[in-house]
Scaffold this motif. Structure first.
Motif, mmCIF file in Angstrom:
data_model
loop_
_atom_site.group_PDB
_atom_site.id
_atom_site.type_symbol
_atom_site.label_atom_id
_atom_site.label_comp_id
_atom_site.label_asym_id
_atom_site.label_seq_id
_atom_site.Cartn_x
_atom_site.Cartn_y
_atom_site.Cartn_z
ATOM 1 N N PRO A 5 18.019 -10.451 27.289
ATOM 2 C CA PRO A 5 18.647 -11.347 26.303
ATOM 3 C C PRO A 5 17.718 -12.505 25.947
ATOM 4 O O PRO A 5 17.904 -13.645 26.378
ATOM 5 C CB PRO A 5 19.906 -11.823 27.031
ATOM 6 N N ILE A 6 16.672 -12.209 25.208
ATOM 7 C CA ILE A 6 15.698 -13.227 24.810
ATOM 8 C C ILE A 6 15.631 -13.291 23.291
ATOM 9 O O ILE A 6 16.054 -12.365 22.591
ATOM 10 C CB ILE A 6 14.296 -12.915 25.376
ATOM 11 N N THR A 7 15.083 -14.379 22.789
ATOM 12 C CA THR A 7 15.042 -14.572 21.343
ATOM 13 C C THR A 7 13.784 -13.944 20.746
ATOM 14 O O THR A 7 12.786 -13.706 21.449
ATOM 15 C CB THR A 7 15.045 -16.071 20.991
ATOM 16 N N THR A 8 13.843 -13.696 19.461
ATOM 17 C CA THR A 8 12.689 -13.122 18.761
ATOM 18 C C THR A 8 11.484 -14.055 18.835
ATOM 19 O O THR A 8 10.348 -13.613 19.020
ATOM 20 C CB THR A 8 13.057 -12.864 17.291
ATOM 21 N N ALA A 9 11.758 -15.368 18.710
ATOM 22 C CA ALA A 9 10.652 -16.331 18.743
ATOM 23 C C ALA A 9 9.953 -16.321 20.100
ATOM 24 O O ALA A 9 8.713 -16.405 20.181
ATOM 25 C CB ALA A 9 11.196 -17.730 18.439
ATOM 26 N N GLU A 10 10.728 -16.195 21.178
ATOM 27 C CA GLU A 10 10.125 -16.182 22.516
ATOM 28 C C GLU A 10 9.194 -14.989 22.689
ATOM 29 O O GLU A 10 8.091 -15.105 23.232
ATOM 30 C CB GLU A 10 11.227 -16.152 23.579
ATOM 31 N N ASP A 44 12.948 -7.873 15.360
ATOM 32 C CA ASP A 44 13.775 -8.605 16.310
ATOM 33 C C ASP A 44 13.118 -8.563 17.688
ATOM 34 O O ASP A 44 11.999 -8.042 17.861
ATOM 35 C CB ASP A 44 15.190 -8.004 16.362
ATOM 36 N N ALA A 45 13.817 -9.104 18.686
ATOM 37 C CA ALA A 45 13.247 -9.162 20.041
ATOM 38 C C ALA A 45 12.988 -7.776 20.606
ATOM 39 O O ALA A 45 12.012 -7.567 21.335
ATOM 40 C CB ALA A 45 14.197 -9.946 20.952
#
Length: 476
Positions: free
Chosen positions: A398-403, A4-5
């Motif tokens: 609060p960021i996404t895994t893809a980012e 995860d992120a």
């Protein structure tokens, strides 16, 4: 393990700081070495010290640039990947980092220019003073960074209101209990690491038959530094371990893979810690020795991993194996340095081809030991990013895994290109070596007056025929 992120942010920070930490450590030791060489040149007038100082200053410049670039990246990550960490601890850590920039970085940057370009522009005493100030600046930079890190390891001198840490006593914050030994341990590691690079470089040129006088000087100075510093580092590390038992018992339990506090701690030489089963597999240990080393008695009891809730335990594998790698390398450094000192005392140091052959490959030893120790320190304080204040999982943005995955991939690509180029350049400079000593053509002596010396023609720096000469009035 869930990807995860949070996990990717940890991997990204570990990746970038692993590249970063080796360059400041190297420049701390190298700047002190350059200042020593210039001081010896001033005292003796021996040209070899001047040429060696010029040679190592070129390598210092490249290393310093890569250290600055990799350090700036870390600062940005506090905002992009660890914004909650910045919000909770920023009132304390922000000023500490600011003090480093204002006191240390400005000092280094201001006098680095004089050190790099002042060889024929300023008097020798001013050039030497610039080298001393740059060396002091690098050490001061380490002071503030280790102060901030020590507060994260064992926070004191603050109060927490609404989940935010506020400073109360700056003296306690700056000089937290674990700071003095942590700083001494890191500084000694920096000087030791640089000594092995200097030793390997000297041995490399001796074996190739190049620049024998300069190479012999590098080998002698490095042996002296290693023979004195390596055992000192072991003593500091021993005191640091005893202090860890007091202030960070969970970290010590992870380092020793100590699971049962009803028995004295054994010195585990090898094992495979099984965190799920809470035991060591394939263990080879000496009973009671861990208790003796940390508490002064083979019968002493100390906290084990089972005394802490699972959610408050650090991961065991990395601190356990990282500590043994660091101590193992440290032991080899002491032995190698003392063997070199013995060969030197017997007058056989430059005849021992076998010792020199090994010496040329010892340059990574200090870097690997620093990385191993750093991972022990940082992984050992988990699951906290600031002990007792903020857990690491609560510090992530609060960021996404893809980012994070995209930014991590970009970091890996850019670092591989930039740092590979930098390391190849350093290797090329080392392979070229210092200039040959010419006793018939000693280095040019500029005027002892700084302003008059600064009026020297541009060709003094950039070579004969530089167009800048036409715009400079001759010195009166």
């Amino acid at each position: 393990m869930e990807i995860d992120a949070f996990l990717l942010s940890r991997i990204q920070f570990a990746f970038t700081i692993s590249f970063h930490i080796v360059f400041p450590a190297f420049t701390i030791g190298l700047s002190a070495y350059i200042a020593t060489l210039l001081g010896l040149w001033l005292k003796t007038g021996d040209q070899k010290f001047h040429l060696l100082a010029r040679f190592w200053t070129k390598i210092f410049a490249v290393s310093f640039a890569m250290g600055v670039v990799s350090g700036i990246v870390l600062s940005y990550q506090f905002g992009t990947n660890w914004s909650r960490f910045s919000a909770v601890t920023g009132n304390v850590l922000g000023p500490l980092i600011g003090y480093e920039v204002l006191s240390a970085f400005f000092l280094e940057a201001s006098f680095l220019g004089v050190l790099l370009f002042g060889w024929k522009r300023v008097p020798p005493w001013l050039h030497f003073l610039s080298a001393v100030i740059v060396a002091g600046g690098t050490a001061l930079s380490g002071f503030w960074i280790l102060s901030a890190n020590s507060w994260m390891q064992y926070p004191v001198g603050h109060e927490v209101r609404d989940g935010i840490a506020y400073p109360v006593d700056w003296m306690k914050i700056v000089f937290s209990p674990t700071f003095p030994l942590r700083y001494a341990h890191m500084m000694t590691a920096a000087y030791l690491t640089t000594a092995f690079v200097v030793l390997a470089t000297g041995a490399r040129h001796l074996l190739a038959g190049h620049r024998t006088e300069s190479a012999r000087t590098m080998v002698r100075m490095a042996i002296l530094m290693i023979a004195l510093t390596a055992p000192l580092q072991a003593v500091i590390g021993d005191f640091h371990g005893k202090q860890t038992a007091i202030y960070q018992p969970a970290k010590l339990a992870a380092i020793e893979a100590h699971w049962d506090s009803s028995k004295p701690g054994a010195l585990v030489l090898f094992a495979w810690p099984d965190e799920k089963a809470e035991l060591n597999r394939f263990e080879i240990a000496i009973p009671g020795v861990a208790s003796l080393l940390t508490h002064g008695s083979m019968d002493a009891l100390f906290k084990s991993l089972k005394d802490f809730p699972r959610e408050d335990r650090p991961p065991v594998l990395i601190p356990f194996f990282g500590f043994r790698l660091m101590v193992g390398l440290g032991t080899l450094m002491i032995l190698f340095g003392w063997i070199g000192a013995w060969l030197w005392w017997r007058g056989r140091i430059f005849e021992s081809q076998r010792w020199l052959w090994i010496a040329q490959y010892t340059w990574p030893a200090g870097f690997v030991a620093i990385l191993a120790g750093w991972f022990v320190t940082e992984v050992g304080r988990q699951p906290w990013v600031a002990t007792g204040i903020l857990r690491s999982k609560d510090a992530v943005s609060p960021i996404t895994t893809a980012e994070v995955a995209i930014s991590l991939a970009l970091f890996v690509f850019v670092y591989c290109v930039v740092f590979t180029a930098g390391i190849l350049l350093i290797n090329r400079l080392i392979a070229k070596g210092p200039d040959e000593i010419s006793h018939e053509d000693p280095p040019e002596q500029p005027s002892k007056r700084p302003l008059k010396a600064a009026q020297a023609p541009a060709s003094a720096i950039f070579g004969d025929g530089h167009p800048g000469d036409d715009k400079i009035q001759p010195a009166s």
